[in-house]
Design an enzyme around this catalytic site. Structure first.
Site, PDB file in Angstrom:
ATOM      1  N   ARG A 103       0.823  -1.205   0.000  1.00 47.89           N
ATOM      2  CA  ARG A 103       0.000   0.000   0.000  1.00 47.89           C
ATOM      3  C   ARG A 103       0.864   1.265   0.000  1.00 47.89           C
ATOM      4  O   ARG A 103       2.036   1.240   0.361  1.00 47.89           O
ATOM      5  CB  ARG A 103      -0.929   0.007   1.213  1.00 47.89           C
ATOM      6  CG  ARG A 103      -0.225   0.156   2.542  1.00 47.89           C
ATOM      7  CD  ARG A 103      -1.194  -0.045   3.696  1.00 47.89           C
ATOM      8  NE  ARG A 103      -0.650   0.487   4.949  1.00 47.89           N
ATOM      9  CZ  ARG A 103      -1.226   0.344   6.122  1.00 47.89           C
ATOM     10  NH1 ARG A 103      -2.355  -0.326   6.220  1.00 47.89           N
ATOM     11  NH2 ARG A 103      -0.694   0.870   7.209  1.00 47.89           N
ATOM     12  N   CYS A 107       2.686   8.123  -6.157  1.00 46.89           N
ATOM     13  CA  CYS A 107       3.254   9.459  -5.980  1.00 46.89           C
ATOM     14  C   CYS A 107       2.110  10.458  -5.959  1.00 46.89           C
ATOM     15  O   CYS A 107       1.408  10.630  -6.963  1.00 46.89           O
ATOM     16  CB  CYS A 107       4.236   9.796  -7.103  1.00 46.89           C
ATOM     17  SG  CYS A 107       4.780  11.514  -7.065  1.00 46.89           S
ATOM     18  N   ASN A 141      -5.122   7.515   3.680  1.00 47.73           N
ATOM     19  CA  ASN A 141      -4.857   6.765   4.902  1.00 47.73           C
ATOM     20  C   ASN A 141      -3.431   7.014   5.372  1.00 47.73           C
ATOM     21  O   ASN A 141      -2.479   6.842   4.610  1.00 47.73           O
ATOM     22  CB  ASN A 141      -5.032   5.257   4.662  1.00 47.73           C
ATOM     23  CG  ASN A 141      -4.742   4.435   5.911  1.00 47.73           C
ATOM     24  OD1 ASN A 141      -5.515   4.467   6.865  1.00 47.73           O
ATOM     25  ND2 ASN A 141      -3.637   3.709   5.915  1.00 47.73           N
ATOM     26  N   GLU A 142      -3.296   7.478   6.609  1.00 48.71           N
ATOM     27  CA  GLU A 142      -1.999   7.657   7.264  1.00 48.71           C
ATOM     28  C   GLU A 142      -0.985   8.346   6.354  1.00 48.71           C
ATOM     29  O   GLU A 142       0.093   7.821   6.064  1.00 48.71           O
ATOM     30  CB  GLU A 142      -1.475   6.312   7.767  1.00 48.71           C
ATOM     31  CG  GLU A 142      -2.340   5.730   8.866  1.00 48.71           C
ATOM     32  CD  GLU A 142      -1.842   4.422   9.430  1.00 48.71           C
ATOM     33  OE1 GLU A 142      -2.206   4.097  10.575  1.00 48.71           O
ATOM     34  OE2 GLU A 142      -1.099   3.708   8.729  1.00 48.71           O
ATOM     35  N   CYS A 150      10.890  10.912  -8.178  1.00 49.25           N
ATOM     36  CA  CYS A 150      10.476  10.870  -9.578  1.00 49.25           C
ATOM     37  C   CYS A 150      10.730  12.229 -10.226  1.00 49.25           C
ATOM     38  O   CYS A 150      10.974  13.230  -9.552  1.00 49.25           O
ATOM     39  CB  CYS A 150       9.006  10.466  -9.700  1.00 49.25           C
ATOM     40  SG  CYS A 150       7.824  11.769  -9.266  1.00 49.25           S
ATOM     41  N   CYS A 153       8.435  15.081  -8.965  1.00 50.98           N
ATOM     42  CA  CYS A 153       8.779  15.588  -7.634  1.00 50.98           C
ATOM     43  C   CYS A 153      10.063  16.411  -7.674  1.00 50.98           C
ATOM     44  O   CYS A 153      10.173  17.441  -6.987  1.00 50.98           O
ATOM     45  CB  CYS A 153       8.914  14.435  -6.652  1.00 50.98           C
ATOM     46  SG  CYS A 153       7.328  13.676  -6.210  1.00 50.98           S
ATOM     47  N   GLU A 299      -8.352   4.925  14.507  1.00 49.01           N
ATOM     48  CA  GLU A 299      -7.973   3.525  14.732  1.00 49.01           C
ATOM     49  C   GLU A 299      -7.533   3.408  16.180  1.00 49.01           C
ATOM     50  O   GLU A 299      -6.626   4.116  16.611  1.00 49.01           O
ATOM     51  CB  GLU A 299      -6.844   3.086  13.804  1.00 49.01           C
ATOM     52  CG  GLU A 299      -7.218   3.030  12.332  1.00 49.01           C
ATOM     53  CD  GLU A 299      -6.095   2.485  11.449  1.00 49.01           C
ATOM     54  OE1 GLU A 299      -5.161   1.859  12.003  1.00 49.01           O
ATOM     55  OE2 GLU A 299      -6.150   2.690  10.229  1.00 49.01           O
ATOM     56  N   TRP A 308       4.032  -6.656   9.983  1.00 55.40           N
ATOM     57  CA  TRP A 308       5.418  -6.557   9.534  1.00 55.40           C
ATOM     58  C   TRP A 308       6.387  -6.801  10.693  1.00 55.40           C
ATOM     59  O   TRP A 308       7.579  -6.652  10.546  1.00 55.40           O
ATOM     60  CB  TRP A 308       5.665  -5.175   8.936  1.00 55.40           C
ATOM     61  CG  TRP A 308       4.889  -4.113   9.644  1.00 55.40           C
ATOM     62  CD1 TRP A 308       5.271  -3.405  10.722  1.00 55.40           C
ATOM     63  CD2 TRP A 308       3.567  -3.681   9.325  1.00 55.40           C
ATOM     64  NE1 TRP A 308       4.278  -2.542  11.116  1.00 55.40           N
ATOM     65  CE2 TRP A 308       3.215  -2.679  10.275  1.00 55.40           C
ATOM     66  CE3 TRP A 308       2.633  -4.014   8.342  1.00 55.40           C
ATOM     67  CZ2 TRP A 308       1.976  -2.029  10.257  1.00 55.40           C
ATOM     68  CZ3 TRP A 308       1.417  -3.359   8.343  1.00 55.40           C
ATOM     69  CH2 TRP A 308       1.103  -2.387   9.278  1.00 55.40           C
TER      70      TRP A 308
END
Length: 656
Positions: A103, A107, A141-142, A150, A153, A299, A308
């Site tokens: 996830r 960019c 999200n977060e 790239c 950027c 959350e 992880w």
């Protein structure tokens, strides 16, 4: 105050949706968050949208009077989008595309990605913007201050620098590129920080790239929020954040959003070392301070964590309720638990929810149900607010600068903030964690730890506060760098010398070594990590070193400046010093102290102007008893009490 859950209907057979919603309603769930990772389900092919399943889900929750927080699914573009437009893949600091398949690897500066992100957001808001069941929207999200190398950027970063510094010559001068023969002769040579450790790289470049990345992340959130509000002007929009390695500037991120949301995962294994900071009270106070308003937990801890990393222990009895009520005590008015049911597939299958893989309700869900019942009795504090006499200044720039260039072994910026927070909390004080530019005028005490990066407006704000009679506490590593993260060529603490009434003649980064300081009353304390050797000009010594080559030199000073007072703590101490110091400061400034609190017991006071409500939370693994000065009424137990008895992670609320 509302309690909710995160729910992923796309991950479960549709035959389970109604029974899940029914059980949620019986349990006391008031809202659900959905859709954050469902882009491929909503748009299975380019331009082909499928909302039928989402229509059904929202209708089911509406039937049970459960509100919906609808997320833009933009954190996880579908694989067909990556395949058709590989240019939207984020490029890492090593110059290589990030491997997709998990996830957040898009960019956010890619115009192609933004076009698709706005399109799916627009489709969602057209369909659900006027749906009364949808009570709020979450962007992505977060979000982080993403590092991307790239071409898009790079060009945006170069333009950002030219807008800030006008010319390439000014960039060279500011960055000090003469060091290591790194002068830019063409703007195309400017690159984002590389995969080398940032401490090896140009600190001015690294800090500016962080600022650029934070601004771009805030702009991304704003663009999607505007996409929603064009169709639904009254929509309430937020995004969820947390303390990740590349945490964005929270003040910029939420500036254009309606409210703050935080992902709250307090520890389930409490440390044995009393010097470790484990309470999330500091984090919660910081979230409240971002906008100076109530916030949401999007959350909240529900079970053993692990995806992880190896799985953590499961939450102990009382933690699910206690940590949720701790968040409510510190200003959250909605707490959403991650997640309703533990996933049986995918990488997060061992990040546990309220219901285990067995799908059999157990201890954690039963405790969650009790939480919902308890919160339903707390309407009396819905209209209360937290009024604080003490503020601690948090600066994203300082936080990042210390990450770029570590100062000494064991030296962490946030831990110095937490040390003061813990010390004042030990006496039951309310504490605001605020930005360097916040209005400080109504606080009796302001703590400004490690004001490392000079910011003119912040320095003026601090001086103004003391001139007008405030009591200020500053610490080591203040006034070290200019606004570009370059060292100031003056005696430390440079711009703050007059304020603290002392100069730093030398410093000793002792790291894991230890020294001893002795305060004015003869109390001895251990210090570590950093030792400023102070030469008072107008200040008086509050504490002196008792060993090392700087024995008898001041370690902590007190200086009267105009109508106010400034204390300077030139070292990092163990918790007993901060607790003693906080007690003296509160006594001098007339801030009431709640004496005799057992270790780990936290107090927050909320008021509606007529009544005060004192919230006691036992954030420890031992039973605790707290005597009250007189009999008071418990709104938890509906009885009068002359003492509070709390089991581990238990909570009580007393009307004063």
């Amino acid at each position: 105050m509302k309690i909710g859950v995160d729910y992923y209907p796309e991950q479960w057979d549709k035959s389970m949706w109604n029974s899940d919603a029914e059980l949620m309603a019986k349990t006391g769930v008031k809202l659900v968050r959905i859709g954050e990772f469902a882009w491929a389900k909503l748009e299975p092919k380019d331009g082909e949208f499928d909302f039928a399943w989402l229509d059904e889900v929202i209708q089911i929750f509406s039937k049970y009077s459960i509100e919906v927080v609808l997320c833009t699914p933009t954190n996880c573009p579908p694989l067909w989008l990556y395949e058709a437009h590989p240019e939207i893949i984020r490029i890492g600091a090593d110059g290589k595309p990030l491997q997709i398949g998990i996830r957040g690897h898009r960019c956010i500066n890619s115009p192609v990605f933004m076009e698709y992100a706005k399109r799916i957001t627009h489709q969602l808001v057209i369909r659900y913007g006027s749906n009364p069941a949808v009570t709020a929207w979450q962007i992505d999200n977060e979000l982080e201050a993403y590092h991307c190398s790239c071409d898009v950027c790079k060009e945006k970063f170069r333009s950002w620098l030219l807008d800030k510094y006008d010319t390439l010559e000014n960039i060279n001068e500011t960055f000090g590129t003469v060091v290591w023969s790194n002068e830019y002769s063409d703007v195309s040579q400017i690159q984002p920080p590389t995969a080398y450790p940032q401490a090896w790289q140009n600190p001015a470049l690294c800090l500016d790239y962080y600022r650029f990345s934070s601004e771009r992340t805030a702009m991304y959130a704003k663009e999607l929020a505007m996409t929603i509000k064009r169709e639904a002007p009254k929509a309430k929009v937020t995004t969820n954040t947390w303390f990740c390695e590349d945490a964005p500037d929270f003040y910029k991120l939420f500036n254009e959003l309606d409210f703050v949301s935080y992902d709250n995962y307090p520890p389930v294994k409490l440390p044995k070392d009393s010097e470790e900071f484990y309470s999330h009270a500091f984090h919660l106070d910081l979230m409240r301070g971002i906008k100076g308003e109530k916030f949401w937990i999007m959350e909240q801890l529900s079970g053993a964590t692990g995806s992880w990393a190896p799985m953590s222990p499961t939450p102990q009895p009382g933690m699910i309720m206690g940590y949720s009520l701790q968040a409510l005590a510190h200003g959250a008015d909605t707490v959403v638990h991650f997640r309703w049911r533990t996933a049986t597939k995918g990488a997060e299958m061992h990040w546990h929810g309220l219901i285990d893989h067995s799908n059999v309700p157990g201890r954690r869900l039963f405790e969650f149900s009790e939480l919902c019942k308890t919160v339903s009795k707390l309407g009396v504090i819905d209209t209360t607010e937290i009024i604080s006499d003490i503020a601690i200044i948090y600066s994203p720039d300082n936080d990042r600068a210390f990450k770029i260039q570590p100062q000494a072994e064991g030296f962490y910026y946030l831990e110095q903030l937490k040390a003061f927070h813990k010390a004042f909390s030990a006496y039951g004080a309310n504490i605001d964690v605020v930005s360097p530019d916040a209005d400080l005028s109504h606080y009796k005490v302001v703590v400004a730890p490690c004001m490392y990066i000079y910011k003119k407006s912040a320095a003026e704000n601090i001086y103004r506060y003391v001139i007008n009679g405030g009591t200020l506490i500053m610490t080591n590593r203040s006034g070290v760098k200019d606004s570009s993260n370059n060292c100031i060529s003056e005696v430390l603490p440079t711009v703050y010398k007059e304020l603290i009434g002392a100069e730093i003649t030398e410093y000793d980064p002792i790291g894991s070594g230890e020294r001893t300081i002795v305060d004015f009353a003869g109390n001895r304390f251990t210090c570590r990590e950093w030792c400023d050797v102070l030469n008072p000009t107008t200040a008086k010594a509050y504490a002196e070193y008792d060993d090392g080559f700087y024995r008898c030199c001041p370690a902590v000073t007190m200086n009267r400046y105009c109508s106010g007072v400034t204390y300077y703590v030139g070292t990092v101490c163990n918790s007993d010093f901060y607790k003693s110091f906080a007690a003296n400061i509160m006594k001098q400034t007339g801030i009431p102290r709640f004496k005799g609190l057992p270790d780990g017991v936290e107090i927050t006071t909320r008021t509606n102007g007529l009544d005060d409500y004192i919230i006691f939370f036992n954030n420890s693994e031992q039973n605790a008893t707290i005597g009250l000065p007189k009999a008071m009424y418990s709104i938890i137990d509906s009885v009068g009490k002359d003492k509070i008895e709390l089991k581990p992670f238990d909570i009580d609320i007393i009307r004063k």
